[in-house]
Design a protein around this motif. Structure first.
Motif, PDB file in Angstrom:
ATOM      1  N   SER A 705      -7.918   6.578   1.415  1.00 36.74           N
ATOM      2  CA  SER A 705      -7.195   6.513   2.682  1.00 36.74           C
ATOM      3  C   SER A 705      -7.713   5.417   3.605  1.00 36.74           C
ATOM      4  O   SER A 705      -7.005   4.978   4.510  1.00 36.74           O
ATOM      5  CB  SER A 705      -7.258   7.862   3.399  1.00 36.74           C
ATOM      6  N   ASP A 766      -7.009   3.281   8.424  1.00 33.70           N
ATOM      7  CA  ASP A 766      -6.135   3.758   7.354  1.00 33.70           C
ATOM      8  C   ASP A 766      -5.065   2.720   7.056  1.00 33.70           C
ATOM      9  O   ASP A 766      -5.075   1.600   7.594  1.00 33.70           O
ATOM     10  CB  ASP A 766      -5.533   5.118   7.704  1.00 33.70           C
ATOM     11  N   GLU A 767      -4.105   3.092   6.208  1.00 33.40           N
ATOM     12  CA  GLU A 767      -3.091   2.121   5.781  1.00 33.40           C
ATOM     13  C   GLU A 767      -2.180   1.687   6.919  1.00 33.40           C
ATOM     14  O   GLU A 767      -1.530   0.645   6.839  1.00 33.40           O
ATOM     15  CB  GLU A 767      -2.257   2.719   4.653  1.00 33.40           C
TER      16      GLU A 767
END
Length: 957
Positions: A705, A766-767
């Motif tokens: 993540s 995170d993404e």
């Protein structure tokens, strides 16, 4: 001494001014008087309301009619039943009115809301003439004191009193006759019901303390402590048979003593026990030296952990001394560097061969303390700043090592022959390196400042670690940190222990923790207390000889360095109370637990159980709220003692006029290893960071993540005034600039290059580019340094897994810059374009619905930072107070704006680039800007240009 009357007479001698002698002996009477004083004041835990200020009630009461209205208290009673204050006008006069100026600081003005007023012609018959109606009133802050009309009543004594159990503390009480503007109470004799621990000491006078009329003579306690000492000394090889036998004999005779035995019998046994313990103390095999180095000095006028080291707040007196033959009956005192002008000395160090001494000295200039514009260095002479000096132990070879209008102090000899010290010459440089060192050498470069206080009358210049050659040449910053560092000492392995103030995006009060660095500034690491709020300050840390443990002084934020002595075992833990042993449990941790009635300072460990210390029998002086900041303590409260972990405290030297402190044994000591220098000072101004597994320490965060790490630089504050300029959502926001992001590999590893000489912290993203975790500290690299960490807030007692991280199998990543407006950080450049593009069409009160949040450039910052619950402001202030981040609970990730955008908001579609702009702003704690002035903004731009080879080309703008 033959009786109690003689003993009390000796106490008066011990604590009254006298001419300092060249023969430096202390008499038996002085030693015995000191023991009796210790018995009283070191037991104050059971007597919290007993003041030991050295003031009578009349002396403290004089502050209520001295003619000075400051907004704080002029006098202060204890927590009494119906506390009172009165003034004697000297004769019966017709009083027209009494004007009461209340205390205006601390939100305690309501205590006086039911104030009563009495008058008397003779101090015997009192008449109540007035009681206030319960409405709070002030005075100096609003110009509206309480005026009580008496209409010409005849009186000599005026008394104000409260009707319940509480404290009485007023600023000033004025008395006027009809038709006159002259306050007839000024300078008149006054009195009050009691004094308190907050009663004000006359800082120009030596403190005078007294013991109760009937000493307790705690024989059993003396024996118990003495026998524990004997056990310790026998293990060191001491022959204590006569002393220990005498102590046990006293114990037997004490048990046989009748309950109604004469006081003289108890006193005789008590003193025999005390002398036996003292003789044990002085035959300690660890006292394998005959002479002591010490400093006599008057504490500075500003009682604060930062300001204590500025020369303009110094008070004159004392100097550098050698106490020769301190264990004999005829010790001698020899002054060194006596030719220096009148001023103040602090922070000595003795070379390992015991032949040379480093110390700091500043010349005292009367009135400089009150200079309203110390910011202009033209108003401050160069020798008014603390400068480092060296002198031979024999008094020869005195030389000054530092120059310039900077305070430089706490010099320590390094194993390779160089000197590490603290100095304000770090300056305003965003990047510290050869260029900044050359500029600082010019002599009067501007300083950088603390974020939470100060002004032109009190510029709180930051001091950090520096190094130089033995002759003062090749001077350079060891640390580019943007906040204070304190009390360095050289560890057994050649590294440097020191304290550092680390409050990036968290409360400024409690985080003065213990750190370590190598002598070239590499391998900087936290040792203890980075998340510990009690004690506030881990100061004066020294490694115990032959031990892994560390001795330090638990000190206060709003006080000069002093407090409780603590033994730290870093093997047990890096935070919290578990690694600590309180050596002085009678001294509460200052400020975080209260304000102690006695205190210790400048400890020097001989072993885990035996120490040289300075000790005060009077309360710890502490800073007070403005406008009367930083009241200093008395000039003579500290003396030099031998102390042990069993509670024994034996006087070695005390000057009744001036404090004596910083005791150091004069003897050669082992030279620590000279650490090989790894930094490349003149090389490329960059370093490399390797993270082996970012998930170590991220409990609850799923692997895969975390996609990138954001690097956020922290430049120093260049403006001297508190809360100026307004940077963000707290009162003392740090400067910030976002260097950019670097990738995290699938196994959680990362490797990247970063400019050296700048402070920065790391966020795991995170993404979506939102912070999963934020580092609550700052790091920096030296040129050519390569550092690594196990993970994100991992345990410092955890080794990395036995595998090769993927990130080290490739070249270190370049930094991908964030969108325009992140370096330098500027809300109007980073965020406002997103709002103009997507939101202002509706959220413009001049174009659409005026009830909608205004997202135009004029108002959008306040609208966005206060939107929803928890708003960005709510989040920032909560984490600021908490002092740490929780994995997965970053500012952007918890902000209610994102669910609104994710579920659709009037067909507004904000793409990845614009989302990154919003997330970057939120996760850097929603600041208006990250630079303190235009010059710093330009420096940040130049740094970006200079670091171009470390940056990847950004796409998607």
């Amino acid at each position: 001494m033959k009786n109690l009357a003689n003993l009390l007479g000796v106490l008066a001698i011990l604590w009254s001014p006298a001419v300092a002698e060249t023969p430096a002996g202390i008499t038996c009477e002085q030693i015995e008087a000191d023991w009796l004083l210790q018995d009283y004041v070191r037991g104050l835990a059971a007597l919290p309301n007993v003041p030991l200020t050295g003031l009578s009630t009349a002396q403290d009461a004089a502050g209520g009619c001295d003619g000075f209205k400051t907004g704080t208290f002029g006098f202060h009673t204890s927590n009494d039943e119906s506390p009172w204050w009165q003034v004697d006008l000297g004769q019966v006069i017709a009083v027209d009115r009494v004007v009461v100026w209340n205390r205006c600081d601390g939100n305690v003005e309501a205590r006086a809301a039911r104030l009563k007023l009495f008058v008397s012609p003779d101090e015997t018959a009192w008449t109540e003439l007035y009681q206030h109606d319960g409405t709070p009133f002030l005075g100096q802050s609003d110009g509206k004191p309480l005026s009580i009309s008496l209409g010409g009543v005849e009186a000599r004594f005026i008394r104000v009193q409260l009707p319940e159990k509480t404290y009485l503390h007023l600023d000033e009480v004025e008395v006027f006759t009809a038709g006159s503007k002259e306050n007839v109470a000024i300078g008149k004799k006054a009195d009050q019901s009691s004094t308190s621990p907050w009663s004000k000491v006359d800082t120009a006078q030596p403190v005078k303390l007294a013991i109760p009329e009937k000493p307790a003579y705690p024989i059993d306690q003396v024996i118990e402590r003495g026998l524990r000492l004997a056990e310790s000394l026998r293990a060191l090889g001491a022959d204590l048979n006569p002393e220990e036998a005498g102590l046990r004999e006293v114990a037997d005779q004490s048990k046989a003593l009748a309950a109604d035995a004469p006081e003289a019998a108890r006193r005789e046994l008590y003193l025999r026990a005390r002398w036996a313990v003292r003789r044990m103390t002085l035959v300690n095999p660890l006292l394998d030296f005959d002479d002591l180095l010490l400093v006599k000095r008057v504490p500075g006028t500003f009682t604060h952990m930062s300001d204590q080291h500025y020369g303009w707040f110094s008070r004159p007196g004392g100097g550098l001394f050698v106490l020769q033959g301190f264990k004999t009956d005829q010790p001698r005192l020899r002054q060194l560097a006596a030719d220096l002008p009148p001023g103040s000395v602090q922070g000595p160090d003795l070379s390992c061969d015991a032949k040379r001494i480093l110390f700091a000295h500043c010349r005292h200039y009367p009135g400089l303390n009150d200079e309203p514009n110390k910011l202009d260095k033209n108003n401050v002479p160069e020798d008014a700043f603390y400068q480092l000096y060296e002198v031979g132990l024999d008094g020869s070879g005195l030389r000054r090592l530092t120059e310039g209008k900077y305070d430089s102090f706490d010099g320590r000899y390094l194993p390779d022959g160089r000197i590490v010290f603290l100095s304000t010459r770090r300056g305003q440089y965003v990047q510290c390196g050869p260029e900044s060192a050359a500029e600082a050498a010019a002599g009067a470069s501007p300083d950088c400042y603390v974020r939470c206080g100060g002004g032109p009358e009190r510029p709180v210049a930051v001091y950090t670690l520096h190094v130089m050659n033995a002759d003062g040449s090749a001077l350079r910053p060891l640390s580019p940190f943007e906040m204070f560092e304190w009390t360095p000492s050289v560890d057994h392995d050649g590294s440097i222990l020191y304290a550092r103030w680390d409050y990036v995006d968290r409360h400024n009060m409690p985080y003065m923790s213990l750190w370590s660095t190598l002598p070239d500034g590499t391998h900087t690491r936290a040792i203890y207390g980075n998340y510990t709020t009690n004690p506030h300050c881990v100061f004066e840390a020294r490694r115990i000889p032959g031990s892994s443990k560390i001795l330090f002084t638990a000190s206060a934020h709003h006080a000069q360095t002093s407090g409780s002595l603590v033994l730290l075992d870093p093997r047990v833990g890096a935070d919290g109370p578990e690694p600590l042993v309180r050596l002085t449990p009678e001294v509460e941790f200052p400020e975080s637990e209260g304000w102690p009635q006695t205190y210790f300072a400048s400890p020097y460990p001989l072993s885990e159980s035996h120490y040289l210390v300075a000790w005060s029998a009077s309360p710890l002086p502490r800073g007070t709220p403005r406008p009367q900041w930083g009241m200093p303590g008395p000039p003579n409260d500290l003396g030099v003692y031998l102390f042990d972990a069993f509670g024994n405290l034996n006087l070695i030297y005390r000057d009744p006029e001036i404090s004596s402190m910083y005791p150091l044994p004069i003897r050669p000591r082992p030279l620590p290893p000279a650490v090989s220098l790894a930094s490349e000072w003149e090389g490329d101004q960059e370093g490399t960071v390797v993270v082996s597994d970012v998930y170590q320490g991220l409990a609850g965060i799923a692997r895969g993540s975390v996609r990138t790490l954001r690097l956020v630089g922290v430049p120093p504050k260049t403006h001297p005034t508190m809360n100026s300029p307004l940077m963000g959502l707290t009162r003392d926001d740090p400067g910030k600039f976002v260097l950019g992001t670097v990738p995290v590999e699938a196994d959680g590893s990362a490797s990247f290059r970063v400019p050296s000489g700048i402070s920065f912290f790391v966020q795991a993203l995170d993404e979506q580019g939102m912070a999963v975790q934020t580092m609550r500290s700052a790091i920096y690299l030296q040129p050519g340094e390569r550092i690594s960490c196990v993970g994100c807030h991992e345990s410092r007692h955890t080794a990395p897994p036995n595998r090769l991280p993927a990130a080290v199998c490739r070249e270190p990543s370049k930094i991908t810059p964030d969108p325009d407006g992140s370096w330098p950080l500027d809300y109007q450049v980073l965020v406002q374009p997103v709002l103009d593009k997507h939101c202002v069409g509706c959220h413009d009160p001049n174009a659409k619905d005026a009830a909608l949040p205004d997202l135009t450039a004029k108002s959008s910052y306040d609208s966005l930072s206060k939107y929803g619950r928890p708003s960005l402001s709510d989040h920032v202030l909560a984490r600021y107070a908490e002092g740490r981040s929780a994995p997965g609970a970053g500012a952007a990730a918890t902000n209610p704006l994102w669910p609104l955008l994710d579920t659709g908001h009037h067909d507004v579609a904000i793409g990845p680039e614009d989302r990154q702009r919003l997330a970057t702003w939120m996760d850097t704690y929603g600041q208006r800007q990250g630079h303190f002035d235009q010059q710093q903004e330009e420096r940040l731009k130049r740094l970006r240009e200079a670091a171009a080879s470390l940056l990847a080309e950004r796409t998607g703008e």
